[in-house]
Scaffold this active site. Structure first.
Site, PDB file in Angstrom:
ATOM      1  N   CYS A 122       0.802  -1.235   0.000  1.00 12.47           N
ATOM      2  CA  CYS A 122       0.000   0.000   0.000  1.00 12.47           C
ATOM      3  C   CYS A 122       0.830   1.279   0.000  1.00 12.47           C
ATOM      4  O   CYS A 122       0.481   2.259  -0.649  1.00 12.47           O
ATOM      5  CB  CYS A 122      -0.987  -0.006   1.160  1.00 12.47           C
ATOM      6  SG  CYS A 122      -0.260  -0.403   2.760  1.00 12.47           S
ATOM      7  N   CYS A 130      -3.431  -2.628  -0.750  1.00 13.66           N
ATOM      8  CA  CYS A 130      -2.378  -3.564  -0.346  1.00 13.66           C
ATOM      9  C   CYS A 130      -2.109  -4.647  -1.391  1.00 13.66           C
ATOM     10  O   CYS A 130      -1.304  -5.548  -1.164  1.00 13.66           O
ATOM     11  CB  CYS A 130      -2.745  -4.198   0.991  1.00 13.66           C
ATOM     12  SG  CYS A 130      -3.069  -2.968   2.268  1.00 13.66           S
ATOM     13  N   LYS A 232      -5.511  -9.398  11.126  1.00 14.34           N
ATOM     14  CA  LYS A 232      -5.454  -7.938  11.028  1.00 14.34           C
ATOM     15  C   LYS A 232      -6.846  -7.449  10.644  1.00 14.34           C
ATOM     16  O   LYS A 232      -7.388  -7.822   9.609  1.00 14.34           O
ATOM     17  CB  LYS A 232      -4.428  -7.525   9.971  1.00 14.34           C
ATOM     18  CG  LYS A 232      -4.320  -6.022   9.799  1.00 14.34           C
ATOM     19  CD  LYS A 232      -3.236  -5.672   8.798  1.00 14.34           C
ATOM     20  CE  LYS A 232      -3.161  -4.184   8.569  1.00 14.34           C
ATOM     21  NZ  LYS A 232      -2.146  -3.850   7.558  1.00 14.34           N
ATOM     22  N   ARG A 242      -1.939   6.110   8.545  1.00 12.55           N
ATOM     23  CA  ARG A 242      -2.048   6.410   7.110  1.00 12.55           C
ATOM     24  C   ARG A 242      -1.426   7.746   6.779  1.00 12.55           C
ATOM     25  O   ARG A 242      -0.926   7.953   5.683  1.00 12.55           O
ATOM     26  CB  ARG A 242      -3.507   6.339   6.671  1.00 12.55           C
ATOM     27  CG  ARG A 242      -3.912   4.891   6.682  1.00 12.55           C
ATOM     28  CD  ARG A 242      -5.342   4.653   6.346  1.00 12.55           C
ATOM     29  NE  ARG A 242      -5.578   3.217   6.556  1.00 12.55           N
ATOM     30  CZ  ARG A 242      -6.746   2.633   6.518  1.00 12.55           C
ATOM     31  NH1 ARG A 242      -7.812   3.359   6.274  1.00 12.55           N
ATOM     32  NH2 ARG A 242      -6.860   1.344   6.714  1.00 12.55           N
ATOM     33  N   ARG A 254     -10.484  -1.088   2.829  1.00 12.03           N
ATOM     34  CA  ARG A 254      -9.738  -2.347   2.848  1.00 12.03           C
ATOM     35  C   ARG A 254     -10.558  -3.519   3.380  1.00 12.03           C
ATOM     36  O   ARG A 254     -10.034  -4.546   3.755  1.00 12.03           O
ATOM     37  CB  ARG A 254      -8.465  -2.169   3.684  1.00 12.03           C
ATOM     38  CG  ARG A 254      -7.544  -1.101   3.105  1.00 12.03           C
ATOM     39  CD  ARG A 254      -6.141  -1.191   3.670  1.00 12.03           C
ATOM     40  NE  ARG A 254      -5.246  -0.352   2.896  1.00 12.03           N
ATOM     41  CZ  ARG A 254      -4.596   0.704   3.387  1.00 12.03           C
ATOM     42  NH1 ARG A 254      -4.725   1.024   4.647  1.00 12.03           N
ATOM     43  NH2 ARG A 254      -3.818   1.421   2.605  1.00 12.03           N
ATOM     44  N   GLU A 270      -7.994 -17.571  10.262  1.00 10.60           N
ATOM     45  CA  GLU A 270      -6.916 -16.824   9.592  1.00 10.60           C
ATOM     46  C   GLU A 270      -5.557 -17.226  10.179  1.00 10.60           C
ATOM     47  O   GLU A 270      -4.596 -17.451   9.453  1.00 10.60           O
ATOM     48  CB  GLU A 270      -7.113 -15.310   9.783  1.00 10.60           C
ATOM     49  CG  GLU A 270      -8.081 -14.657   8.806  1.00 10.60           C
ATOM     50  CD  GLU A 270      -7.483 -14.514   7.410  1.00 10.60           C
ATOM     51  OE1 GLU A 270      -6.321 -14.910   7.185  1.00 10.60           O
ATOM     52  OE2 GLU A 270      -8.194 -13.997   6.529  1.00 10.60           O
ATOM     53  N   LYS A 285      -3.773  -7.478  15.256  1.00 14.32           N
ATOM     54  CA  LYS A 285      -3.700  -6.031  15.079  1.00 14.32           C
ATOM     55  C   LYS A 285      -5.080  -5.507  14.753  1.00 14.32           C
ATOM     56  O   LYS A 285      -5.730  -6.090  13.897  1.00 14.32           O
ATOM     57  CB  LYS A 285      -2.727  -5.725  13.928  1.00 14.32           C
ATOM     58  CG  LYS A 285      -2.541  -4.251  13.631  1.00 14.32           C
ATOM     59  CD  LYS A 285      -1.597  -4.046  12.451  1.00 14.32           C
ATOM     60  CE  LYS A 285      -1.450  -2.556  12.172  1.00 14.32           C
ATOM     61  NZ  LYS A 285      -0.640  -2.267  11.010  1.00 14.32           N
ATOM     62  N   TYR A 350       4.470   2.315  19.588  1.00 16.68           N
ATOM     63  CA  TYR A 350       5.152   3.607  19.464  1.00 16.68           C
ATOM     64  C   TYR A 350       5.664   4.066  20.825  1.00 16.68           C
ATOM     65  O   TYR A 350       6.382   5.043  20.920  1.00 16.68           O
ATOM     66  CB  TYR A 350       4.190   4.632  18.848  1.00 16.68           C
ATOM     67  CG  TYR A 350       3.710   4.153  17.490  1.00 16.68           C
ATOM     68  CD1 TYR A 350       4.536   4.250  16.377  1.00 16.68           C
ATOM     69  CD2 TYR A 350       2.465   3.540  17.339  1.00 16.68           C
ATOM     70  CE1 TYR A 350       4.136   3.766  15.147  1.00 16.68           C
ATOM     71  CE2 TYR A 350       2.058   3.048  16.110  1.00 16.68           C
ATOM     72  CZ  TYR A 350       2.897   3.162  15.026  1.00 16.68           C
ATOM     73  OH  TYR A 350       2.506   2.662  13.810  1.00 16.68           O
TER      74      TYR A 350
HETATM   75 ZN    ZN Z   1      -1.016  -2.474   3.255  1.00 20.42          ZN
END
Ligand code: ZN
Length: 359
Positions: A122, A130, A232, A242, A254, A270, A285, A350
Site C-alpha cells: 500500500c 495492499c 489484522k 495512514r 480495505r 486466519e 492487530k 510507538y
Molecule cells: Zn497495506
C-alpha cells in the site's frame, strides 16, 4: 476459606508486596519500535496526529534505532515512504528501495538490532491498496440500468432511481489476490537480501505466507522467520498511521481483505491458515480493541504471539494526556500491561522507547 480468614488486601499493602505477586511484567525486550523511513538527509518530520513519532531519513533513522537499542528494546519494524509510487509497487521490492537502503545502513551500524520488515504494497502503490488493483468492467451506465429496472417519467424520478441503484452496484475494481502474492514474495526476498531479519507480511491476501516462505527458501533464506499479521482487522484505529506512512487508499476501503471486527472465529481460521502455511510467529492487530482475540489466540496456538498497539491507540492516549484528561505514563503502561496480560509476548508499540525507560 472466606473472610475474615481470607483478606485479599493483605498482598496489596505495599509496593514491594504488590511487585512480588505481580502476575504480569513488562520488560523492554518485549517491545518492537515501528519506524517510518523517508528519502532525504537530516529529515525529522513529526507526524501531525502522532506527536513524538517522526518520518526519518536514513541517517536520522539509524540514530533513532541506536537510541531504541540502547534502551534495551531488541527490535524495530521498518515502514517506507518511497519518493515515487506506481501500479506495481516498485518501491517495495526494488533493490535500492527506501527500506532496503535503511536496512543495510542499520545492519552496518547496529548488527545486534533485530530488523523486522513490514511487507505490504500500500505504501508503494499509487492507489494505496495492499494488492494489485484490477478494474472490473462496469455493467452499463447507471442511467441505462435505471431505465431497465424502473419506468421513470421525469428527471427527479430518474435521479432517485439512479441513487438507489448506485448503492446496489458492486465497486468497479477488485484487489487481485494471486497476482499480488508474486509482488509480496518478491518484496520479502528483496528485504531479506538487504539484511531484514524477520519478514512481516501485513497485506492480508490469502496464501501470502506460503508464497513468501517458498520464495525465501528458493532464494536461500531458509533461516529467515516470518511474523505474519495473521489476524489484522479493518479498523478505524489505523487513521494516524495512514498519515505517517502516506498509505491511505485513494478509493474504496480495505474491508475486502482485512478482517471484519465482528469475527473472532474467523480470526482463529486466519491464524490457523498462516500457521499451516509456515508462519513462525503470529500477530493480532490492533491490540486494545481486540484483546479477546489475543487471549483466544494465546489459548489456541503455541507460536510466539505479537500484538500491534496501533497509531490510533497511541494517538488517543496522547491527545487525552495533552488535554490533561489522563495521566500519560500511567495509561501508557496500563495499556501495554493489558496487551501482555491478554497473552502477547511481543508488543509493537510507538511507546517502546518511553515504556522501556519505565520498565
Ligand atoms: Zn497495506
Amino acid at each position: 476459606m472466606a473472610f475474615p480468614t481470607t483478606r485479599l488486601r493483605r498482598l496489596r499493602r505495599t509496593a514491594e508486596l504488590r511487585n512480588m505477586v505481580a502476575e504480569t511484567r513488562l520488560t523492554p525486550d518485549a517491545f518492537v519500535y515501528p519506524m517510518f523511513v523517508c528519502p532525504g538527509e537530516g529529515v525529522r518530520k513529526e507526524v501531525r496526529s502522532m506527536p513524538g513519532v517522526f518520518n526519518l531519513s536514513i541517517d536520522e533513522a539509524v540514530k533513532e534505532a541506536e537510541q531504541v537499542h540502547s534502551l534495551g528494546v531488541p527490535s524495530v519494524i521498518l515502514f517506507g515512504l518511497p519518493d515515487k509510487k506506481d501500479e506495481v509497487a516498485t518501491g517495495a521490492w526494488a533493490e535500492n528501495g527506501i527500506v532496503q537502503q535503511a536496512a543495510r545502513a542499520m545492519k552496518r551500524e547496529l548488527p545486534g538490532l533485530v530488523l523486522m520488515g513490514d511487507v505490504c504494497l500500500c505504501e508503494y502503490m499509487s492507489h494505496g491498496h495492499c494488492g494489485i488493483v484490477k478494474a472490473t468492467p462496469a455493467p452499463q451506465s447507471l442511467g441505462a440500468a435505471a431505465r431497465d429496472v424502473v419506468v421513470v417519467s421525469n428527471e427527479e424520478e430518474k435521479d432517485r432511481a439512479i441513487e438507489k441503484l448506485a448503492r446496489r452496484v458492486q465497486p468497479e475494481y477488485e484487489i487481485v489476490n494471486d497476482a499480488s502474492l508474486e509482488l509480496l514474495a518478491k518484496t520479502s526476498v528483496s528485504l531479506a537480501r538487504a539484511g531484514i531479519d524477520i519478514i512481516a507480511p501485513s497485506d492480508m491476501m490469502d496464501g501470502r505466507v506460503a508464497a513468501i516462505r517458498k520464495a525465501l527458501d528458493e532464494a536461500g533464506f531458509l533461516n529467515t522467520p516470518i511474523l505474519s499479521y495473521a489476524a489484522k482487522f479493518a479498523s478505524g484505529f489505523y487513521g494516524p498511521f495512514r498519515e505517517a506512512a502516506d498509505s491511505a487508499p485513494q478509493f474504496g476501503d480495505r474491508r475486502s481483505y482485512q478482517m471484519d471486527g465482528a469475527n473472532i472465529r474467523e480470526a482463529m481460521r486466519e491464524i490457523a491458515a498462516d500457521v499451516e502455511e509456515g508462519a513462525d510467529m503470529i500477530m493480532v492487530k490492533p491490540a486494545m480493541p481486540y484483546l479477546d482475540v489475543i487471549a483466544a489466540a494465546r489459548e489456541r496456538f503455541d507460536l510466539p504471539l505479537a500484538a500491534y498497539q496501533v497509531s490510533g491507540e497511541y494517538a488517543m492516549i496522547e491527545a487525552a494526556a495533552r488535554n490533561g484528561w489522563i495521566e500519560r505514563e500511567r495509561v501508557m503502561m496500563e495499556s501495554l500491561l493489558s496487551i501482555r496480560r491478554a497473552g502477547a509476548s511481543i508488543i509493537l508499540t510507538y511507546y517502546a522507547k518511553d515504556a522501556a525507560k519505565l520498565c
